[in-house]
Write a protein that holds these residues in place. Structure first.
Motif, PDB file in Angstrom:
ATOM      1  N   VAL A   5      75.097  13.639  12.655  1.00 36.78           N
ATOM      2  CA  VAL A   5      75.928  13.323  11.496  1.00 36.78           C
ATOM      3  C   VAL A   5      75.424  12.032  10.871  1.00 36.78           C
ATOM      4  O   VAL A   5      75.141  11.055  11.574  1.00 36.78           O
ATOM      5  N   ALA A   6      75.306  12.058   9.554  1.00 30.00           N
ATOM      6  CA  ALA A   6      75.089  10.860   8.750  1.00 30.00           C
ATOM      7  C   ALA A   6      76.232  10.823   7.753  1.00 30.00           C
ATOM      8  O   ALA A   6      76.687  11.863   7.284  1.00 30.00           O
ATOM      9  N   GLN A   7      76.706   9.649   7.432  1.00 31.91           N
ATOM     10  CA  GLN A   7      77.843   9.564   6.516  1.00 31.91           C
ATOM     11  C   GLN A   7      77.619   8.417   5.552  1.00 31.91           C
ATOM     12  O   GLN A   7      76.901   7.474   5.844  1.00 31.91           O
ATOM     13  N   GLY A   8      78.239   8.556   4.389  1.00 28.26           N
ATOM     14  CA  GLY A   8      78.134   7.491   3.403  1.00 28.26           C
ATOM     15  C   GLY A   8      78.849   7.854   2.124  1.00 28.26           C
ATOM     16  O   GLY A   8      79.404   8.945   1.980  1.00 28.26           O
ATOM     17  N   THR A   9      78.798   6.934   1.185  1.00 28.54           N
ATOM     18  CA  THR A   9      79.395   7.158  -0.125  1.00 28.54           C
ATOM     19  C   THR A   9      78.465   8.005  -0.984  1.00 28.54           C
ATOM     20  O   THR A   9      78.902   8.898  -1.694  1.00 28.54           O
ATOM     21  N   PHE A  10      77.179   7.718  -0.924  1.00 31.78           N
ATOM     22  CA  PHE A  10      76.145   8.474  -1.646  1.00 31.78           C
ATOM     23  C   PHE A  10      76.438   8.551  -3.148  1.00 31.78           C
ATOM     24  O   PHE A  10      76.305   9.596  -3.764  1.00 31.78           O
ATOM     25  N   ASP A  11      76.826   7.410  -3.707  1.00 28.49           N
ATOM     26  CA  ASP A  11      77.105   7.363  -5.138  1.00 28.49           C
ATOM     27  C   ASP A  11      75.816   7.027  -5.876  1.00 28.49           C
ATOM     28  O   ASP A  11      75.087   6.117  -5.475  1.00 28.49           O
ATOM     29  N   LEU A  12      75.552   7.734  -6.948  1.00 24.33           N
ATOM     30  CA  LEU A  12      74.316   7.575  -7.712  1.00 24.33           C
ATOM     31  C   LEU A  12      73.115   7.694  -6.770  1.00 24.33           C
ATOM     32  O   LEU A  12      72.480   6.714  -6.397  1.00 24.33           O
ATOM     33  N   VAL A  35      80.337  12.994   3.116  1.00 27.44           N
ATOM     34  CA  VAL A  35      80.446  12.200   1.901  1.00 27.44           C
ATOM     35  C   VAL A  35      81.855  11.610   1.828  1.00 27.44           C
ATOM     36  O   VAL A  35      82.850  12.341   1.865  1.00 27.44           O
ATOM     37  N   ALA A  36      81.916  10.295   1.728  1.00 28.23           N
ATOM     38  CA  ALA A  36      83.201   9.588   1.739  1.00 28.23           C
ATOM     39  C   ALA A  36      84.052   9.915   0.525  1.00 28.23           C
ATOM     40  O   ALA A  36      83.558  10.043  -0.593  1.00 28.23           O
ATOM     41  N   ARG A  37      85.326  10.065   0.763  1.00 30.81           N
ATOM     42  CA  ARG A  37      86.310  10.181  -0.314  1.00 30.81           C
ATOM     43  C   ARG A  37      86.555   8.778  -0.878  1.00 30.81           C
ATOM     44  O   ARG A  37      86.452   7.781  -0.143  1.00 30.81           O
ATOM     45  N   PRO A  38      86.921   8.678  -2.132  1.00 29.91           N
ATOM     46  CA  PRO A  38      87.194   7.354  -2.710  1.00 29.91           C
ATOM     47  C   PRO A  38      88.227   6.549  -1.913  1.00 29.91           C
ATOM     48  O   PRO A  38      88.112   5.332  -1.797  1.00 29.91           O
ATOM     49  N   PRO A  47      83.538   4.740  -5.846  1.00 26.50           N
ATOM     50  CA  PRO A  47      82.413   5.509  -6.395  1.00 26.50           C
ATOM     51  C   PRO A  47      82.618   5.846  -7.873  1.00 26.50           C
ATOM     52  O   PRO A  47      83.741   6.036  -8.333  1.00 26.50           O
ATOM     53  N   ILE A  48      81.512   5.939  -8.562  1.00 25.27           N
ATOM     54  CA  ILE A  48      81.512   6.318  -9.969  1.00 25.27           C
ATOM     55  C   ILE A  48      81.654   7.830 -10.093  1.00 25.27           C
ATOM     56  O   ILE A  48      82.391   8.342 -10.925  1.00 25.27           O
ATOM     57  N   LEU A  49      80.943   8.550  -9.249  1.00 25.55           N
ATOM     58  CA  LEU A  49      80.913  10.009  -9.314  1.00 25.55           C
ATOM     59  C   LEU A  49      81.989  10.622  -8.422  1.00 25.55           C
ATOM     60  O   LEU A  49      82.337  10.077  -7.373  1.00 25.55           O
ATOM     61  N   HIS A  68      79.495  17.794   3.822  1.00 24.41           N
ATOM     62  CA  HIS A  68      80.949  17.918   3.938  1.00 24.41           C
ATOM     63  C   HIS A  68      81.622  16.771   3.193  1.00 24.41           C
ATOM     64  O   HIS A  68      81.086  15.675   3.133  1.00 24.41           O
ATOM     65  N   LEU A  69      82.808  17.027   2.695  1.00 20.43           N
ATOM     66  CA  LEU A  69      83.646  15.950   2.182  1.00 20.43           C
ATOM     67  C   LEU A  69      84.385  15.320   3.352  1.00 20.43           C
ATOM     68  O   LEU A  69      84.841  16.023   4.264  1.00 20.43           O
ATOM     69  N   GLY A  70      84.511  14.014   3.314  1.00 20.87           N
ATOM     70  CA  GLY A  70      85.282  13.329   4.331  1.00 20.87           C
ATOM     71  C   GLY A  70      86.759  13.630   4.190  1.00 20.87           C
ATOM     72  O   GLY A  70      87.212  14.135   3.161  1.00 20.87           O
ATOM     73  N   ASP A  71      87.506  13.315   5.213  1.00 20.77           N
ATOM     74  CA  ASP A  71      88.954  13.466   5.170  1.00 20.77           C
ATOM     75  C   ASP A  71      89.528  12.275   4.400  1.00 20.77           C
ATOM     76  O   ASP A  71      89.092  11.139   4.609  1.00 20.77           O
ATOM     77  N   PRO A  72      90.481  12.505   3.506  1.00 22.63           N
ATOM     78  CA  PRO A  72      90.999  11.396   2.696  1.00 22.63           C
ATOM     79  C   PRO A  72      91.758  10.331   3.488  1.00 22.63           C
ATOM     80  O   PRO A  72      91.930   9.221   3.004  1.00 22.63           O
ATOM     81  N   GLU A  73      92.193  10.663   4.693  1.00 25.25           N
ATOM     82  CA  GLU A  73      92.990   9.707   5.460  1.00 25.25           C
ATOM     83  C   GLU A  73      92.341   9.255   6.763  1.00 25.25           C
ATOM     84  O   GLU A  73      92.542   8.119   7.187  1.00 25.25           O
ATOM     85  N   ASP A  74      91.587  10.115   7.418  1.00 18.68           N
ATOM     86  CA  ASP A  74      91.042   9.805   8.738  1.00 18.68           C
ATOM     87  C   ASP A  74      89.564  10.176   8.773  1.00 18.68           C
ATOM     88  O   ASP A  74      89.214  11.353   8.803  1.00 18.68           O
TER      89      ASP A  74
END
Length: 142
Positions: A5-12, A35-38, A47-49, A68-74
């Protein structure tokens, strides 16, 4: 099969992201990018996008098997679902490996934590940071 697993915001999306994910993929056979949720981005500007657009861009990269999208809370919910063998942090991410390892252990996840290598710009004008990209856009068009 070793699941990573790699995770991040990955914006722009920029070459630094591509390097991080390509490096993370070398730690196993299957790379999952989260991919982190705002709502989870608290250490820098939001994030901008849109999260779905960022996920779709990451999913298009050859190094990534599933995005994958991250979970908005956890933030650990998708990690529990993916059940990786390795989590690879970006070389400049603010996360502390020992803190993450402790949280994984508390949740019964047997997973090691590694840190990806960094990447230097290959030429003077190359930008490897979303913040630097935003600054350049503002200076040229703002």
């Amino acid at each position: 099969m070793t699941r990573v697993v790699a995770q991040g915001t990955f914006d722009l999306l920029h070459p630094g992201h591509v390097h991080y994910l390509t490096d993370a993929a070398t730690y196993g056979d299957e790379l999952h990018a989260i991919v982190a949720r705002p709502s989870n981005v608290t250490h820098k500007p939001k994030p901008i996008l849109d999260a779905r657009q960022r996920r779709d861009m990451i999913a298009a990269l050859d190094a990534v098997d599933e995005a994958h999208l991250g979970d908005p809370e956890d933030v650990f919910v998708p990690i529990e679902r993916i059940d990786p063998d390795v989590i690879v942090l970006g070389f400049d991410q603010h996360h502390d490996e020992a803190t993450i390892e402790a949280a994984l252990a508390d949740r019964g996840l047997d997973c090691r934590v590694e840190r990806a290598s960094g990447r230097d710009p290959r030429y003077d004008a190359e930008l490897l940071s979303t913040g630097d990209i935003v600054d350049r856009v503002l200076s040229r068009r703002g």
